[in-house]
Design a protein around this motif. Structure first.
Motif, mmCIF file in Angstrom:
data_model
loop_
_atom_site.group_PDB
_atom_site.id
_atom_site.type_symbol
_atom_site.label_atom_id
_atom_site.label_comp_id
_atom_site.label_asym_id
_atom_site.label_seq_id
_atom_site.Cartn_x
_atom_site.Cartn_y
_atom_site.Cartn_z
ATOM 1 N N LEU A 180 0.810 -1.209 0.000
ATOM 2 C CA LEU A 180 0.000 0.000 0.000
ATOM 3 C C LEU A 180 0.846 1.262 0.000
ATOM 4 O O LEU A 180 0.426 2.299 -0.506
ATOM 5 C CB LEU A 180 -0.960 0.006 1.201
ATOM 6 N N ASP A 181 2.052 1.189 0.569
ATOM 7 C CA ASP A 181 2.901 2.375 0.605
ATOM 8 C C ASP A 181 3.542 2.679 -0.745
ATOM 9 O O ASP A 181 4.171 3.722 -0.915
ATOM 10 C CB ASP A 181 3.978 2.235 1.678
ATOM 11 N N ARG A 182 3.379 1.793 -1.734
ATOM 12 C CA ARG A 182 3.881 2.041 -3.081
ATOM 13 C C ARG A 182 2.761 2.453 -4.036
ATOM 14 O O ARG A 182 3.005 2.648 -5.223
ATOM 15 C CB ARG A 182 4.594 0.794 -3.638
ATOM 16 N N ILE A 183 1.550 2.562 -3.531
ATOM 17 C CA ILE A 183 0.427 3.016 -4.343
ATOM 18 C C ILE A 183 0.381 4.538 -4.308
ATOM 19 O O ILE A 183 0.312 5.137 -3.236
ATOM 20 C CB ILE A 183 -0.914 2.435 -3.833
ATOM 21 N N PHE A 184 0.430 5.162 -5.483
ATOM 22 C CA PHE A 184 0.433 6.620 -5.561
ATOM 23 C C PHE A 184 -0.966 7.194 -5.757
ATOM 24 O O PHE A 184 -1.215 8.349 -5.425
ATOM 25 C CB PHE A 184 1.359 7.079 -6.681
ATOM 26 N N SER A 185 -1.871 6.403 -6.309
ATOM 27 C CA SER A 185 -3.268 6.823 -6.419
ATOM 28 C C SER A 185 -4.136 5.585 -6.534
ATOM 29 O O SER A 185 -3.688 4.542 -7.035
ATOM 30 C CB SER A 185 -3.487 7.737 -7.640
ATOM 31 N N LEU A 186 -5.353 5.703 -6.040
ATOM 32 C CA LEU A 186 -6.286 4.575 -6.076
ATOM 33 C C LEU A 186 -7.694 5.091 -6.351
ATOM 34 O O LEU A 186 -8.140 6.050 -5.717
ATOM 35 C CB LEU A 186 -6.253 3.794 -4.760
ATOM 36 N N THR A 187 -8.367 4.457 -7.303
ATOM 37 C CA THR A 187 -9.734 4.821 -7.656
ATOM 38 C C THR A 187 -10.620 3.595 -7.552
ATOM 39 O O THR A 187 -10.297 2.541 -8.125
ATOM 40 C CB THR A 187 -9.813 5.380 -9.089
ATOM 41 N N VAL A 188 -11.709 3.702 -6.804
ATOM 42 C CA VAL A 188 -12.681 2.617 -6.718
ATOM 43 C C VAL A 188 -13.664 2.778 -7.870
ATOM 44 O O VAL A 188 -14.307 3.821 -8.016
ATOM 45 C CB VAL A 188 -13.426 2.642 -5.370
ATOM 46 N N CYS A 189 -13.777 1.763 -8.709
ATOM 47 C CA CYS A 189 -14.623 1.818 -9.898
ATOM 48 C C CYS A 189 -16.039 1.348 -9.583
ATOM 49 O O CYS A 189 -16.303 0.755 -8.534
ATOM 50 C CB CYS A 189 -14.028 0.960 -11.015
ATOM 51 N N ASP A 190 -16.949 1.595 -10.511
ATOM 52 C CA ASP A 190 -18.319 1.114 -10.368
ATOM 53 C C ASP A 190 -18.446 -0.345 -10.795
ATOM 54 O O ASP A 190 -19.382 -1.039 -10.394
ATOM 55 C CB ASP A 190 -19.275 1.974 -11.206
#
Length: 301
Positions: A180-190
């Motif tokens: 998780l510390d290497r994730i720069f952005s996260l989008t939850v999709c529909d």
């Protein structure tokens, strides 16, 4: 915010747990809710929270129709620190209490920080609850630019003070693990995904060491190692791996074995024990340890 909602789930679960077998009425809960959160507690919200708690933590809040009280019937299991449910609830609860009491307990409580869980953990767990696909921008340690991945979030796993996302990667066409510390952005999709039948994250990592999934052709092996009498005491309390078993013991040393996939993390962890541990087999691992010790020794010559 999602993190605020998780705090409410934890508060509700702990409040009902504290009531024990007698349980608590909705009227009592509503009063306690208003004292804690400063707002009314609609029954519809309560029912939604019950469903979410069952989904996220696997904890069922039941109603005793004879008394109209709500309780957790198997609450005795919640005191078992070996259960993942108890661990998750206790972890979130302690973090919440530390935040609330940071002024009153300043200088009296010290915990290791896990920064990887701050930004995306709650969002991922919400996506898992509804089987929603997530899109991430991920930067590996050996890369200079982040890459985009579309993930079916199967599970989250904590290891060595870091949180990891375990899921099916549409681009790689396989189950992958992402820190998780290497994730720069996260989008939850529909868009939704179908969760595989009988998936269990503990079974997935049963023969793994750490969070490193084996290569397709890699198979677990029986690792045998000898520990000094003093080190053996630590290993009994905190095994290197769930499969670790005690093979033999005398007043000078103890011999253990574990069934794992050998990887760099295992090598590093064994090396960190210094002369207190000796790898007996397999020979290939013993030789790897020997070579690493030689390289380290050369640095100090």
């Amino acid at each position: 915010m999602v993190s605020e909602l998780l705090k409410k789930y934890i508060w509700l679960t702990q409040t009902i747990l504290r009531k024990g077998r007698e349980g608590v009425t909705f009227a009592q809960l509503s009063g306690l809710w208003k004292e804690r959160w400063g707002e009314k507690y609609p029954r519809r919200s309560f029912n939604n929270h019950r469903e979410a708690i069952a989904e996220i933590f696997g904890v069922q809040i039941d109603c005793d129709r004879s008394t109209n009280c709500y309780l957790i019937k198997d609450s005795g299991d919640m005191s078992n620190s070996d259960t993942s449910t108890s661990w998750m609830i206790n972890t979130f609860t302690v973090n919440s209490l530390l935040t609330l009491a940071q002024d009153r307990l300043k200088g009296r409580v010290s915990v290791d920080d896990i920064p990887s869980g701050r930004q995306y953990l709650a969002s991922i767990m919400e996506a898992m609850q509804d089987n929603l696909i997530v899109e991430i921008q991920y930067l590996k340690y050996n890369s200079s630019e982040p890459a985009a991945y579309t993930i079916h979030p199967y599970a989250v796993k904590e290891s060595d003070k870091r949180w990891y996302l375990v899921g099916w990667c549409e681009q790689r066409k396989q189950v992958r693990v992402y820190g998780l510390d290497r994730i720069f952005s996260l989008t939850v999709c529909d868009a939704r995904f179908k969760m595989p039948d009988e998936f269990d994250v503990d079974e997935l990592f049963a023969s793994c060491y750490g969070v490193y999934l084996p290569d397709n052709d890699q198979r677990p092996v029986n690792v045998v190692f000898k520990a000094s009498a003093a080190e053996a005491k630590y290993l009994k309390d905190l095994p290197l791996h769930p499969s670790q078993t005690l093979q033999s013991e005398d007043k000078w040393s103890a011999t253990f074995s574990m069934f794992v996939n050998v990887n760099n993390k295992l090598v590093m962890d064994l090396l960190s024990r210094g002369p207190r541990i000796e790898v007996i087999s397999p020979v290939s691992l013993r030789n790897t340890i020997k070579e690493e010790i030689k390289k380290t020794s050369q640095l100090y010559e």
